[in-house]
Design an enzyme around this catalytic site. Sequence first.
Site, PDB file in Angstrom:
ATOM      1  N   ASP A  35      -9.024  -1.274   5.140  1.00 30.23           N
ATOM      2  CA  ASP A  35      -8.768  -2.214   4.044  1.00 30.23           C
ATOM      3  C   ASP A  35      -7.366  -1.963   3.475  1.00 30.23           C
ATOM      4  O   ASP A  35      -7.109  -0.879   2.936  1.00 30.23           O
ATOM      5  CB  ASP A  35      -9.834  -1.996   2.957  1.00 30.23           C
ATOM      6  CG  ASP A  35      -9.904  -3.150   1.980  1.00 30.23           C
ATOM      7  OD1 ASP A  35      -9.047  -4.053   2.051  1.00 30.23           O
ATOM      8  OD2 ASP A  35     -10.818  -3.144   1.139  1.00 30.23           O
ATOM      9  N   ASP A  36      -6.448  -2.912   3.639  1.00 27.65           N
ATOM     10  CA  ASP A  36      -5.091  -2.797   3.064  1.00 27.65           C
ATOM     11  C   ASP A  36      -4.189  -1.790   3.777  1.00 27.65           C
ATOM     12  O   ASP A  36      -3.247  -1.280   3.180  1.00 27.65           O
ATOM     13  CB  ASP A  36      -5.141  -2.324   1.584  1.00 27.65           C
ATOM     14  CG  ASP A  36      -5.444  -3.421   0.583  1.00 27.65           C
ATOM     15  OD1 ASP A  36      -5.913  -4.490   0.990  1.00 27.65           O
ATOM     16  OD2 ASP A  36      -5.212  -3.199  -0.624  1.00 27.65           O
ATOM     17  N   CYS A  71      -7.416  -9.970   1.201  1.00 25.30           N
ATOM     18  CA  CYS A  71      -8.687  -9.485   1.770  1.00 25.30           C
ATOM     19  C   CYS A  71      -9.665 -10.569   2.182  1.00 25.30           C
ATOM     20  O   CYS A  71     -10.000 -10.709   3.349  1.00 25.30           O
ATOM     21  CB  CYS A  71      -9.417  -8.585   0.769  1.00 25.30           C
ATOM     22  SG  CYS A  71      -8.550  -7.075   0.389  1.00 25.30           S
ATOM     23  N   ASP A 307      -7.160  -5.334   7.655  1.00 24.95           N
ATOM     24  CA  ASP A 307      -7.269  -6.754   7.261  1.00 24.95           C
ATOM     25  C   ASP A 307      -5.929  -7.373   6.833  1.00 24.95           C
ATOM     26  O   ASP A 307      -5.782  -8.582   6.817  1.00 24.95           O
ATOM     27  CB  ASP A 307      -8.372  -6.972   6.201  1.00 24.95           C
ATOM     28  CG  ASP A 307      -8.150  -6.185   4.924  1.00 24.95           C
ATOM     29  OD1 ASP A 307      -7.190  -5.385   4.833  1.00 24.95           O
ATOM     30  OD2 ASP A 307      -8.961  -6.364   3.983  1.00 24.95           O
TER      31      ASP A 307
END
Length: 507
Positions: A35-36, A71, A307
């Site tokens: 994530d990120d 996201c 993502d």
Amino acid sequence: MGRKLAIALALCSILGAICVRIVAGRPNIVFILTDDQDIFLNGTGPMAKLRKYIGSQGATFSNAFVTTPLCCPSRSSILTGTYVHNHQTFNDSIDGNCSSNAWQKGPEQRAFITNLKKVGYTTFYAGKYLNQYGDDSVGGLGHVPPGWDDWNGLKGNSVYYNYSLSVNGKEEKHGDSYATDYLTDVINRKATRFLTQRKHDSDSPFFMMLSVPAPHHPYTPAPQYSQLFTSMSAPRTASFNKLGADKHWLIRQTKSPMSNESLIYLDETFRNRWRTLLSVDDMIEDIVTLLDKRQLLNNTYIIFASDHGFHLGQFSLPTNKRQLYEFDIRVPLMVRGPGVAPAQVKTELVVNIDWAPTFLDLAGVTPPQYMDGQSFKEALLGSSRGVVDRTDFLVEHTGEYTLSQPQCPQYNGQPMSFCFPDCVCEDSQNNTYLCVRRLSDTQNLIYCGLEDSELFIEAYDIAKDPHQLTNVASTMDVSVLESLEQSLATLASCSGTACHDVKHPNW
Ligand SMILES: *[C@@H]1O[C@H](CO)[C@@H](O)[C@H](O)[C@H]1NC(C)=O
Ligand SMILES: *[C@@H]1O[C@H](CO)[C@@H](O)[C@H](O)[C@H]1NC(C)=O
Ligand SMILES: *[C@@H]1O[C@H](CO)[C@@H](O)[C@H](O)[C@H]1NC(C)=O
Ligand SMILES: *[C@@H]1O[C@H](CO)[C@@H](O)[C@H](O)[C@H]1NC(C)=O
Ligand SMILES: *[C@@H]1O[C@H](CO)[C@@H](O)[C@H](O)[C@H]1NC(C)=O
Ligand SMILES: *[C@@H]1O[C@H](CO)[C@@H](O)[C@H](O)[C@H]1NC(C)=O
Ligand SMILES: *[C@@H]1O[C@H](CO)[C@@H](O)[C@H](O)[C@H]1NC(C)=O
């Protein structure tokens, strides 16, 4: 011949061709999504085990991108293989269709996993899903997305402690004890249990998606890693702590030099992001070791990706994503598996909407017509350029805003969001844009149109200016500009095969 296989083949002779494909030794697939996690700022730097178990055993893609740097829209693209304008999840809120009822009735029903389920895959999910997943107004934790046999979805956005999972529709609460609750480790343990409990000679292949919170905010490392990297700071890239005077409105408002508080915060954020990734690295080692022990590794593809990217001080934006620049749209992508030669760097252009059709293709399933992305299986298994004959793809973002930002008085209450105490905001209503990103043998460009009152244009020649310091919109060769505008017009409303193989005329 094993008894199960004999029975399956006997059934097949009754049921015909579809069934033959079910037992034809389809590969297992493990998809690890962070994530990120950026690649532009060396986001995979601390992950030695990722390089050892995946990179050095397979392909590292050096030109992997996402079609939207936020996201929920990006995850919706990953799940459906479609651009934002087709799945219609525009932001991270329910009213922007993040895990909304409309999403659940529409695009979610067409997520790639339902196609794998139809050909007999056993499916497992653990971790963050969509930012609004589990909200009471959209079915709560009782809602289990179609296609998943063993569902362990996180309620809401990424966190490391104090959260709820939906375990096949039932709430499982977690507190803040490292031994039992640290989310990355919980995902690791659930995945380990799933693999351990599978029957050794099971005929059905499996698909496993491990969607970890790292390195997302609040950047909480495991205790044993919390003191590492103390001498490191965020990379001082060419755009670090610089003004973007030739850029669109939101970027022109930043301040340079940044405040010391912002610098201290973003350096500590950099260190904590790296620390959180060490638990992901441990998970990768555990999963690969277990697959090997169970003699499954040689029939399993493992895909590692993020993502979207992230920035830390570029153009004096402290910490976030949402921007059209390379740091936010480039992502790490590594793949190992049967037929993938070890230790290769692949330069093919691959985007997040390609992942779903590629999973299906690897599983021997023809990707459905509605998918905007294209399989890169050929690129993965071949030694030269694969079949994706595309040079241009679309980047879409709809700016997020909340009504008032009293801590940023100089903006007069204009709708913006993610504002730092020293009045740098990371997003605004008119940070809404469409870009064409082009990468061919001869051109490496991006061209963006902002949907703001200035209809601002930004363009960069990334071959010459990788840090995007100079906006060349007004000096670019006219024929090149025209071909970019033409691609933009095609891509902005394309769907399915019309989005495939978009390329510039001289390609
Ligand atoms: C990225 O991090 C790794 C590990 O610390 C380091 O060896 C490498 O030099 C870094 N690369 C860049 C471009 O900073
Ligand atoms: C939500 O998605 C549906 C289709 O899935 C679409 O018809 C609708 O316009 C979208 N709503 C918003 C607010 O974007
Ligand atoms: C978890 O929640 C408890 C109870 O609200 C709180 O005391 C604790 O500080 C929280 N822990 C973390 C890591 O946020
Ligand atoms: C920021 O820190 C530097 C040295 O670390 C110092 O020289 C400077 O005065 C500080 N600036 C402010 C505004 O506090
Ligand atoms: C994988 O390895 C096992 C055990 O060594 C072997 O029986 C099997 O045929 C191999 N499968 C593939 C697809 O190579
Ligand atoms: C998300 O998108 C919806 C629909 O366009 C909009 O009404 C809402 O204000 C957006 N939310 C944010 C936080 O920008
Ligand atoms: C962007 O939006 C803000 C808030 O509505 C407004 O003040 C500003 O003029 C807009 N700028 C442009 C270039 O559209």
